[in-house]
Design an enzyme around this catalytic site. Structure first.
Site, short mmCIF file in Angstrom:
data_model
loop_
_atom_site.label_atom_id
_atom_site.label_comp_id
_atom_site.label_asym_id
_atom_site.label_seq_id
_atom_site.Cartn_x
_atom_site.Cartn_y
_atom_site.Cartn_z
N LYS A 54 0.84 -1.21 0.00
CA LYS A 54 0.00 0.00 0.00
C LYS A 54 0.86 1.25 0.00
CE LYS A 54 -3.72 -2.45 2.37
NZ LYS A 54 -4.36 -2.77 3.63
N GLN A 98 -4.20 -0.82 9.91
CA GLN A 98 -4.12 -2.19 9.37
C GLN A 98 -4.64 -3.22 10.38
OE1 GLN A 98 -3.09 -3.14 6.18
NE2 GLN A 98 -3.78 -5.16 6.79
N ASP A 121 -10.50 3.14 4.13
CA ASP A 121 -10.82 1.71 4.02
C ASP A 121 -12.32 1.51 3.88
OD1 ASP A 121 -8.74 -0.12 3.87
OD2 ASP A 121 -8.28 0.02 6.02
#
Ligand code: NAD
Length: 284
Positions: A54, A98, A121
């Site tokens: 990412k 994460q 997200d």
């Protein structure tokens, strides 16, 4: 029938190139560089690898990445303070926490603390609620990427029977909502579904997102179906494989995603796209 491959890797590369071009133009116009804060708690190798991908993708397109690798023993209060600080930071357009988080951290509470406008997200209950009400803002990356894949191959879900195998908060549930909004008739299967083959055999569009290697047998695939394999399962020999028996399924499907190189690259591309939306540089 031998299915055509849906090359997520190539489609995602084009999306990244488009994003890079937009950022270059914005920077030439004197606008600020979009920024994504990435928080990694602990030393789980799979999480570290995802975060590496990412961050690399961010740098490649010109999104500034702020990286917070934190000890797995970090007190929850410190993590809360960091998220509150990032929520206020004008250089940070998106915040990525994460998963999974260590057991002593209340993950639900932490994800909910992220400003929904920076929730790239798309996991925040506010953003999921907006999606459920057909008024999406920032959308969960994997289902969003899959919708773009369907669009790319000109296969609109309207009127089709879509079967989603998996009902997690990050993939299965928002996927079902996306398909519902797009006009599909949606069936969601999960670990308590009795007779999974019965449902899979009816799927014009099959989304396999259970995280079980080889769960979906080739003979269950409806002739001419579109098969999207979200699964990312690491076998004992280190190979990455999906949830679908690819070799057999491709003889019945019209379209199929490979693993790797299908859905995975789209998820990362959608994270970049969400960051652009959060920065006000792109519309959803
Ligand atoms: P999860 O474990 O949170 O959820 C799995 C879901 O599958 C659950 O709803 C469960 O009920 C269902 N399930 C499990 N066994 C089943 C069975 N035998 N029959 C029917 N349903 C069953 O997983 P997740 O986070 O949603 O991820 C699912 C898979 O997708 C994993 O392999 C993950 O690595 C992968 N994934 C890939 C991407 C990507 O970008 N390609 C992104 C996210 C997740």
């Amino acid at each position: 029938m031998t299915a055509q491959l849906i090359h997520g890797k190539i489609i995602a590369a084009q999306i990244r190139a488009d994003i890079r071009a937009i950022i270059e133009t914005k920077l030439q116009q004197g606008q600020k560089q979009p920024g994504l804060a990435v928080i990694l708690v602990g030393d789980d190798p799979a999480s570290a690898l995802y975060v590496h991908h990412k961050r690399t993708a961010c740098e490649e397109v010109g999104i500034k990445s702020f990286y917070y690798p934190l000890s797995k023993t970090i007190p929850e209060a410190e993590l809360i303070a960091l998220i509150q600080q990032l929520n206020q930071d004008p250089a940070v357009d998106g915040i990525l926490l994460q998963a999974p988080l260590p057991k002593h951290i209340n993950a639900d509470q932490l994800f909910e603390l992220i400003d929904p406008k920076k929730d790239v997200d798309g996991f925040h209950p506010y953003n999921l609620g907006r999606l459920a009400q057909r008024r999406p803002l920032l959308k969960p990356c994997t289902p969003y990427g899959i919708m773009l894949l369907l669009d790319h191959i000109h296969q609109h879900p309207k009127g089709k029977h879509a079967v989603v195998v998996g009902a997690s908060n990050i993939v299965g549930r928002p996927m079902a909502l996306e398909l519902l909004i797009a006009g599909a008739t949606v069936t969601v299967c999960h670990r308590f579904t009795v007779d999974l083959p019965y449902f899979v055999k009816q799927a014009d569009i099959l989304i396999a997102a259970a995280g079980k290697a080889g769960l979906i047998k080739g003979e269950w695939i409806k002739e001419g179906a579109i098969v999207i394999d979200v699964g990312q399962n690491r076998l004992a020999d280190g190979t990455l494989t999906g949830d679908v028996d690819f070799e057999a399924a491709k003889e019945k499907a019209a379209w199929i995603t490979p693993v790797p190189g299908g859905v995975g690259p789209m998820t990362v591309a959608m994270l970049l796209r969400n960051t652009m939306v959060a920065a006000g540089y792109m519309n959803m």
